[in-house]
Write a protein that holds these residues in place. Sequence first.
Motif, PDB file in Angstrom:
ATOM      1  N   TRP A 155       1.081  -1.292  -0.135  1.00  0.00           N
ATOM      2  CA  TRP A 155       0.060  -0.210  -0.051  1.00  0.00           C
ATOM      3  C   TRP A 155       0.984   1.247   0.061  1.00  0.00           C
ATOM      4  N   TYR A 156       1.693   1.266   0.794  1.00  0.00           N
ATOM      5  CA  TYR A 156       2.695   2.493   0.880  1.00  0.00           C
ATOM      6  C   TYR A 156       3.423   2.678  -0.458  1.00  0.00           C
ATOM      7  N   GLY A 157       3.987   1.676  -0.826  1.00  0.00           N
ATOM      8  CA  GLY A 157       4.681   1.875  -2.082  1.00  0.00           C
ATOM      9  C   GLY A 157       3.963   2.159  -3.200  1.00  0.00           C
ATOM     10  N   THR A 158       2.713   1.756  -3.215  1.00  0.00           N
ATOM     11  CA  THR A 158       1.889   2.369  -4.553  1.00  0.00           C
ATOM     12  C   THR A 158       1.352   3.654  -4.137  1.00  0.00           C
ATOM     13  N   GLU A 159       1.306   4.165  -2.832  1.00  0.00           N
ATOM     14  CA  GLU A 159       1.059   5.496  -2.678  1.00  0.00           C
ATOM     15  C   GLU A 159       2.234   6.533  -3.027  1.00  0.00           C
ATOM     16  N   ARG A 160       3.504   6.092  -2.685  1.00  0.00           N
ATOM     17  CA  ARG A 160       4.573   6.855  -3.080  1.00  0.00           C
ATOM     18  C   ARG A 160       4.734   6.896  -4.512  1.00  0.00           C
ATOM     19  N   ALA A 161       4.283   5.658  -5.223  1.00  0.00           N
ATOM     20  CA  ALA A 161       4.609   5.938  -6.667  1.00  0.00           C
ATOM     21  C   ALA A 161       3.351   6.643  -7.424  1.00  0.00           C
ATOM     22  N   GLY A 162       2.356   7.165  -6.628  1.00  0.00           N
ATOM     23  CA  GLY A 162       1.256   7.928  -7.130  1.00  0.00           C
ATOM     24  C   GLY A 162       0.093   7.294  -7.709  1.00  0.00           C
ATOM     25  N   ALA A 163       0.196   6.047  -7.369  1.00  0.00           N
ATOM     26  CA  ALA A 163      -0.968   5.039  -7.649  1.00  0.00           C
ATOM     27  C   ALA A 163      -1.435   4.029  -6.397  1.00  0.00           C
ATOM     28  N   GLY A 164      -1.833   4.912  -5.543  1.00  0.00           N
ATOM     29  CA  GLY A 164      -2.057   4.049  -4.078  1.00  0.00           C
ATOM     30  C   GLY A 164      -3.162   3.217  -4.148  1.00  0.00           C
ATOM     31  N   ASN A 165      -2.867   1.842  -3.511  1.00  0.00           N
ATOM     32  CA  ASN A 165      -4.006   1.103  -3.681  1.00  0.00           C
ATOM     33  C   ASN A 165      -3.921   0.484  -2.400  1.00  0.00           C
ATOM     34  N   LEU A 166      -5.173   0.657  -1.526  1.00  0.00           N
ATOM     35  CA  LEU A 166      -5.471   0.270  -0.077  1.00  0.00           C
ATOM     36  C   LEU A 166      -5.908  -1.104  -0.139  1.00  0.00           C
ATOM     37  N   ILE A 167      -6.628  -1.542  -1.326  1.00  0.00           N
ATOM     38  CA  ILE A 167      -7.397  -2.732  -1.148  1.00  0.00           C
ATOM     39  C   ILE A 167      -6.900  -4.171  -0.540  1.00  0.00           C
ATOM     40  N   PRO A 168      -5.643  -4.457  -1.105  1.00  0.00           N
ATOM     41  CA  PRO A 168      -5.012  -5.597  -0.426  1.00  0.00           C
ATOM     42  C   PRO A 168      -4.902  -5.772   1.104  1.00  0.00           C
ATOM     43  N   TYR A 169      -4.309  -4.388   1.752  1.00  0.00           N
ATOM     44  CA  TYR A 169      -4.490  -4.307   3.026  1.00  0.00           C
ATOM     45  C   TYR A 169      -6.081  -4.549   3.697  1.00  0.00           C
ATOM     46  N   ALA A 170      -6.945  -3.744   3.249  1.00  0.00           N
ATOM     47  CA  ALA A 170      -8.341  -3.644   3.670  1.00  0.00           C
ATOM     48  C   ALA A 170      -8.663  -5.355   3.757  1.00  0.00           C
ATOM     49  N   ALA A 171      -8.624  -5.781   2.539  1.00  0.00           N
ATOM     50  CA  ALA A 171      -8.927  -7.100   2.579  1.00  0.00           C
ATOM     51  C   ALA A 171      -8.522  -8.009   3.301  1.00  0.00           C
ATOM     52  N   TYR A 172      -7.089  -7.663   3.860  1.00  0.00           N
ATOM     53  CA  TYR A 172      -6.479  -8.606   4.705  1.00  0.00           C
ATOM     54  C   TYR A 172      -6.975  -8.352   6.313  1.00  0.00           C
ATOM     55  N   GLN A 173      -7.090  -7.315   6.589  1.00  0.00           N
ATOM     56  CA  GLN A 173      -7.683  -6.943   7.871  1.00  0.00           C
ATOM     57  C   GLN A 173      -9.042  -7.430   7.960  1.00  0.00           C
ATOM     58  N   ALA A 174      -9.876  -7.190   6.803  1.00  0.00           N
ATOM     59  CA  ALA A 174     -11.131  -7.938   6.927  1.00  0.00           C
ATOM     60  C   ALA A 174     -11.126  -9.280   7.034  1.00  0.00           C
ATOM     61  N   TRP A 175     -10.581  -9.972   6.231  1.00  0.00           N
ATOM     62  CA  TRP A 175     -10.129 -11.332   6.187  1.00  0.00           C
ATOM     63  C   TRP A 175      -9.983 -11.763   7.631  1.00  0.00           C
ATOM     64  N   THR A 176      -9.010 -11.195   8.316  1.00  0.00           N
ATOM     65  CA  THR A 176      -8.805 -11.720   9.879  1.00  0.00           C
ATOM     66  C   THR A 176      -9.684 -11.906  10.552  1.00  0.00           C
ATOM     67  N   ILE A 177     -10.702 -10.580  10.575  1.00  0.00           N
ATOM     68  CA  ILE A 177     -11.906 -10.445  11.456  1.00  0.00           C
ATOM     69  C   ILE A 177     -12.998 -11.736  11.121  1.00  0.00           C
ATOM     70  N   ALA A 178     -13.160 -11.616   9.635  1.00  0.00           N
ATOM     71  CA  ALA A 178     -13.885 -12.852   9.523  1.00  0.00           C
ATOM     72  C   ALA A 178     -13.618 -14.066   9.750  1.00  0.00           C
ATOM     73  N   ILE A 179     -12.420 -14.457   9.694  1.00  0.00           N
ATOM     74  CA  ILE A 179     -11.903 -15.956   9.945  1.00  0.00           C
ATOM     75  C   ILE A 179     -12.013 -15.967  11.461  1.00  0.00           C
ATOM     76  N   ILE A 180     -11.781 -15.016  12.226  1.00  0.00           N
ATOM     77  CA  ILE A 180     -11.773 -15.271  13.639  1.00  0.00           C
ATOM     78  C   ILE A 180     -13.193 -15.483  13.994  1.00  0.00           C
ATOM     79  N   VAL A 181     -14.337 -14.657  13.577  1.00  0.00           N
ATOM     80  CA  VAL A 181     -15.772 -14.821  13.704  1.00  0.00           C
ATOM     81  C   VAL A 181     -16.016 -16.479  13.383  1.00  0.00           C
ATOM     82  N   LEU A 182     -15.534 -16.702  11.910  1.00  0.00           N
ATOM     83  CA  LEU A 182     -15.912 -18.123  11.642  1.00  0.00           C
ATOM     84  C   LEU A 182     -15.185 -19.018  12.608  1.00  0.00           C
TER      85      LEU A 182
END
Length: 253
Positions: A155-182
């Motif tokens: 995420w931070y590398g893409t932000e510095r390159a001018g094409a930020g992409n937060l999606i993989p980090y958001a997906a990872y955090q959401a996945w950890t929460i979903a998996i713990i709930v499951l």
Amino acid sequence: MTSWRGWLLAAVSACFVLAAILVPALPQPLSYHLFADCRTIWSVPNFFNVASNVPFLIGGVLGLVQVYRGDGRFIDPREQLPYLVFFLGAVLTCFGSAYYHAAPDNARLVWDRLPMTLGFAGLVSAAAAERVEPKLGLRALWPLLAIGLATVLYWYGTERAGAGNLIPYAAYQAWTIAIIVLLIAAFPARRYSHGSLLVWSAVLYGIAKVFELLDLQVYRALDRTLSGHTIKHLFAAAAVFAIVRQMRVRRPL
């Protein structure tokens, strides 16, 4: 592992992987750094958002001490490692989050998010080891850590390159929460008692996320005494204390 439960975990995980790959890139909104409570007290900018991180330090240190003393009654000593990672993540979150909130921007946000990935990975690994199969949970720890850290750096590398992409980090955090709930819902606690405290930890973190979303609204409702984000820190730290409590009282089944 019961077959349908294993397939359910795999299917949910696959959905989040696909989301991380296929959802269009989303840069970090700059509005994220604009918190409701910006008061400077005792020369500390954004004082309450900074100071409210102290409970993470307290909870993390208490947890590390308990694991070191042998609390948790671990059937296999190797099961201590995910908890060490989790509580270390809580300690580092105190410093990383306080550093970020003192002057919020993307560069500092990295140091807020990196320690959080330790906490997420440690807790998922511990829950999988105790509710699914010990070897599976322990073997998952290092890949989970690597993936979490990679999503933050990506995420931070893409932000510095001018094409930020937060999606993989958001997906990872959401996945950890979903998996713990499951894991809580589909796999009963079978190695240790007081599994309900993991449920409480998940509930408290869920409440924290609600307060995070209602930062300004809470600040206004409380007559500008505390903001939603400050209260979010307190509830998220309470989730750590729930795991500390679990370590203290549980027994092998």
